[in-house]
Every structure is written in structure tokens, then in C-alpha cells.
Design an enzyme around this catalytic site. Structure first.
Site, PDB file in Angstrom:
ATOM      1  N   ASP A   1       4.197  -1.286  10.957  1.00  0.00           N
ATOM      2  CA  ASP A   1       5.594  -1.420  11.325  1.00  0.00           C
ATOM      3  C   ASP A   1       5.803  -0.952  12.776  1.00  0.00           C
ATOM      4  O   ASP A   1       5.121  -1.452  13.672  1.00  0.00           O
ATOM      5  CB  ASP A   1       6.452  -0.638  10.316  1.00  0.00           C
ATOM      6  CG  ASP A   1       7.933  -0.865  10.449  1.00  0.00           C
ATOM      7  OD1 ASP A   1       8.420  -1.890   9.948  1.00  0.00           O
ATOM      8  OD2 ASP A   1       8.618  -0.019  11.060  1.00  0.00           O
TER       9      ASP A   1
ATOM     10  N   HIS B   1       6.298  -4.311   1.811  1.00  0.00           N
ATOM     11  CA  HIS B   1       6.137  -4.028   3.240  1.00  0.00           C
ATOM     12  C   HIS B   1       5.240  -2.830   3.519  1.00  0.00           C
ATOM     13  O   HIS B   1       4.556  -2.789   4.543  1.00  0.00           O
ATOM     14  CB  HIS B   1       7.520  -3.785   3.846  1.00  0.00           C
ATOM     15  CG  HIS B   1       7.498  -3.337   5.277  1.00  0.00           C
ATOM     16  ND1 HIS B   1       6.983  -4.114   6.293  1.00  0.00           N
ATOM     17  CD2 HIS B   1       7.925  -2.182   5.861  1.00  0.00           C
ATOM     18  CE1 HIS B   1       7.104  -3.469   7.456  1.00  0.00           C
ATOM     19  NE2 HIS B   1       7.673  -2.301   7.212  1.00  0.00           N
TER      20      HIS B   1
END
Length: 293
Positions: A105, A273
Site C-alpha cells: 500500500d 487488500h
């Protein structure tokens, strides 16, 4: 809240007058592991035991996140190039002149910039569920942007996001921890509470917003310039992301990463994610294969 990152030890390093808190340890070639939003270095807690007998690991909190100090008072202090240099300096101060870096991320964006700007220091790059900033913004079209609403909210140039999030930070940050996870139990209650406590402090909320302001108004411009100049990653690259299953991504991650690197290995993992927490063994195996390449 103290949650063990065994077998690593916690250390504080002053880098350019700014404290970086990191967990360090292991044995072997050095690897820098960078976390993302809205988390801290604990992102790597399940990956670390799988890698520590093969690699010397450094897991810092990014500046402004967790226990690490931000680098300045303005959004410019979250310029990815600046953060990349800061992480390289951290590794050099710890005695690692050349090292691999893997980021998830937001940490993936810092890792990408460190590798692009300092290939003499970065030997291998791993990026988990992220695209370069310029490509990420370009991919946000139509209803798909609904699921990335935070990119637009957090980047607002006034204190609007700080005021809105500050009204109930647990609900705001908890939304992402809950809805972006597909593997049950990947983020247990004590870790979830740690993330919410770390992100919910007023100074952390402000830092996170400034990080996204830099993404919208600084980082994408840098990426565009690099694309125009034909700059590319020169080291082996691992690009991993969540497999959307029957859904279709509004972009082609393989094509995007191959446009930035000649030597790139891509993998899609069936999870949400938070790859390092949902599928730590698969992530550890992919990192091991990357550095063996």
C-alpha cells in the site's frame, strides 16, 4: 499496546533529526519492509517469523505513522521521493548499504520511489497491492472510484477531512480494516485495536491526510515526469495484488508494472487488500523467490 514482533527487537534511530522506530533482526541479506494505510509496522508480524531465519529484517513505522516522527509540518514532508530517501538513510545508518525493499500500500509507493531514485542502494523491489501514483489516479474511473473515496477525501487541501475523521476515527479507519479484508481472523482484535489507537490520534490523522495530499498534488507529477523521461526500475521487481475473482479490475496491473520494469514477476493472490496479514506464507515465499532471482 505492545504486540510482539519476535524474533525482532525494537529500536529508535534518529535519521536527519527525526526519530524512526523500527523492529530489526534476523540473519541474512537485508530486507526493508514498509507498511501501508491505516496500519503500522505490525503489518508484518506474521511474515517476519517466516523470513527471519533467511534475511536481516527492518520493519519501521513510516514517518507520521505509528511511533515514527513526521519529517515536517507541511504536506510536502510526505513527498514519496523524500520518504524514499529517508528510508534509504535509515538503512544506511543501520549499516546496510545495499538491500531489498518490499512495501504494501503506501509503503509500496515509498519503496517504489526509493528503488527508482537510488538503484545503487536497492537490489530488489517488492510492491504489494499498489500501483505507481500516476497510474493509480488514472485507473479511478466511473463507479470504481466509490471504493477509493478516501483518496479524494483525505487529499482535500483544507482541514475538512481532519474534522470529519476526528468526529469518529474508529468508525472511519475501522471501515477499511473490516471491508478490505477477506480472510477471517487476519486482523485479530488486539491488532485491530492497535491500528485504531495509532491512527486515531489527532496528529496521526493530520499526518495521514497530508500523506494523501502529497499523493494528489506532488507524487503524481513526479511520476508523470519520470514516465516522460523514460525512467525505469533496473532491479528485479515483484508486483503482487489481490485477485478480484470473477470481478474485473479497471486496469491491467501486469501491463502497468511491465511499463516501469524490465525484470518483473507478477502474482495475484486470492485474498483482500491486506496481503501480508491475510496470506503471510504466500507473501514470504514470493519475497524469498524475488531475492533469489
Amino acid at each position: 499496546m505492545q504486540i510482539s514482533m519476535m524474533p525482532l527487537r525494537t529500536t529508535k534511530v534518529s535519521v536527519g533529526g527525526h526519530d524512526v522506530v523500527a523492529d530489526v533482526g534476523g540473519d541474512g541479506p537485508p530486507v526493508l519492509l514498509l507498511h501501508g494505510f491505516p496500519q503500522t509496522r505490525l503489518t508484518w508480524r506474521s511474515v517476519v517469523p517466516l523470513l527471519a531465519d533467511r534475511f536481516q529484517l527492518v520493519c519501521p513505522d513510516l514517518p507520521g505513522y505509528g511511533d515514527s516522527a513526521r519529517l515536517g509540518d507541511a504536506p510536502q514532508s510526505f513527498d514519496e521521493a523524500l520518504l524514499g530517501r529517508h528510508m534509504v538513510k535509515l538503512m544506511h545508518q543501520l549499516g546496510y548499504e545495499r538491500f531489498a525493499v518490499v512495501g504494501h500500500d503506501r509503503g509500496g509507493l515509498v519503496a517504489f520511489r526509493a528503488a527508482l531514485d537510488d538503484p545503487d542502494s536497492v537490489t530488489h523491489l517488492g510492491v504489494l497491492d499498489i500501483l505507481p501514483t500516476v497510474d493509480n489516479w488514472a485507473a479511478l474511473q466511473g463507479p470504481g472510484g466509490v471504493f477509493a473515496f478516501h483518496l479524494y477525501l483525505l487529499a482535500q487541501p483544507t482541514d475538512l477531512p481532519e474534522r470529519l475523521i476526528g468526529a469518529d476515527p474508529d468508525v472511519f479507519f475501522g471501515h477499511f480494516l473490516d471491508t478490505w479484508t477477506e480472510v477471517p481472523g487476519a486482523i485479530p482484535p488486539d491488532v485491530r485495536a492497535h491500528y485504531l489507537s495509532a491512527a486515531g490520534r489527532p496528529e496521526a490523522i493530520h499526518a495521514i491526510c497530508d500523506d494523501y495530499r502529497a499523493s494528489a498534488f506532488i507524487d503524481g507529477v513526479q511520476d508523470e515526469r519520470d514516465q516522460a523521461e523514460g525512467r525505469r526500475l533496473t532491479m528485479p521487481v515483484l508486483a503482487a495484488w489481490q485477485d478480484p475473482g470473477e470481478a474485473r479490475l479497471p486496469f491491467d496491473p501486469v501491463r502497468i508494472w511491465e511499463s516501469w520494469a524490465a525484470d518483473v514477476h507478477t502474482v495475484a493472490l486470492r485474498c483482500g487488500h491486506f496481503l501480508p496479514e491475510e496470506l503471510p506464507k504466500q507473501v514470504a515465499d514470493a519475497v524469498t523467490q524475488l531475492i533469489a532471482s
